[in-house]
Motif scaffolding. Structure first.
Motif, PDB file in Angstrom:
ATOM      1  N   GLU A   1      -9.719   0.818   2.452  1.00 59.06           N
ATOM      2  CA  GLU A   1      -8.270   0.774   1.852  1.00 59.06           C
ATOM      3  C   GLU A   1      -8.972   1.146   0.444  1.00 59.06           C
TER       4      GLU A   1
ATOM      5  N   ARG B   1       0.800  -1.361  -0.112  1.00 56.39           N
ATOM      6  CA  ARG B   1       0.017   0.166   0.018  1.00 56.39           C
ATOM      7  C   ARG B   1       0.998   1.182  -0.023  1.00 56.39           C
TER       8      ARG B   1
ATOM      9  N   LEU C   1      -3.675   5.435   4.830  1.00 56.89           N
ATOM     10  CA  LEU C   1      -5.236   4.931   5.024  1.00 56.89           C
ATOM     11  C   LEU C   1      -5.876   5.899   5.844  1.00 56.89           C
TER      12      LEU C   1
END
Length: 265
Positions: free
Chosen positions: A243, A94, A98
């Protein structure tokens, strides 16, 4: 289909791993698969032979269960000599922050000054909406509310068995910023073929700099295949609504880069 389950031990350099089951570094793994033959001693011998050819030596059949009259499910336990070099493992990490729902809504309101439009569904003959519903529906997944919960997101869930032409048509009608497609049916690589068909259709229907963000997800997708599939992002199993929402903000609000890296397949 097979499934390898084991823990692992680490050597001094921290990169080379060997699986273990009973004692550290013993190389023991557990493997499950199905053979298209009735349960018998011969079937168990065939399962052990297959495991041997896959590098398990010795291979012990610890479970065998008939799956109807013509198939047998096996669990085999045995030793392998293979090592894993974690320094050569390639994954998609990622690469965006977030955000909480409040932060997502605030970013969209300030950055776009309108609602961000998301159109989603299952394309082709795929009728499994559990995955797309977990992301889009307000009930959400893993304790997180779905995208319908976000005030600054307009969510259009087309449901199951959506044809690619209809998806493109609705995307244009809704002026979609992002397309979310879920694919669970994977026989004969249907998920890959459907995704490539979808990405090709959007390339043909939109100017390159006007295409909506294309996102696909499902349990059998490889996250590293985005460019090959012609999409912007691939989400694998376990992805949460938060996400996805954070990724939408990152790509469509925070950075808004031209997505020219897609290539035809």
């Amino acid at each position: 289909m097979s499934d390898v389950v084991s823990t692992s031990s680490t050597t001094r350099d921290g990169h080379i791993l060997r699986p273990y089951g009973d004692t550290t570094g013993d190389g023991m793994v557990q493997l499950s698969f199905t053979l298209p033959m009735p349960h018998s001693k011969v079937a168990e011998g065939a399962a052990a032979q297959l495991a041997n050819k896959m590098g398990m030596d010795p291979a012990l059949v610890v479970h065998a269960k008939p799956m109807g009259p013509d198939f047998t499910f096996f669990v085999v336990y045995g030793r392998v000599n293979h090592l894993v070099d974690t320094s050569k493992v390639q994954v998609v990490e990622r690469d965006y922050p977030l955000l909480s729902p409040k932060e997502v809504n605030l970013a969209i309101r300030k950055g776009l000054r309108r609602r961000l439009v998301v159109v989603g569904g299952c394309i082709g003959t795929d009728a499994h909406t559990v995955g797309i519903d977990a992301i889009l529906n307000i009930k959400g997944f893993a304790g997180e509310k779905g995208l319908e919960y976000y005030r600054e997101l307009k969510v259009v869930n087309l449901g199951a068995q959506v044809s690619v032409p209809h998806l493109v048509e609705r995307a244009r009608a809704e002026k979609a910023d992002a397309i979310l497609v879920s694919q669970v049916v994977t026989q004969r690589d249907a998920h890959i073929l459907n995704t490539k068909e979808m990405s090709a259709a959007f390339r043909e229907s939109y100017p390159r700099d006007k295409q909506p963000l294309l996102i696909v997800g499902g349990p059998r997708f490889d996250e590293t295949m985005a460019a090959e599939l012609g999409v912007d992002r691939v989400f694998a199993r376990g992805t949460t609504p938060g996400e996805v929402a954070s990724y939408l903000v990152d790509q469509l609000v925070t950075h808004r880069p031209p997505r020219t890296e897609r290539r035809a397949s």
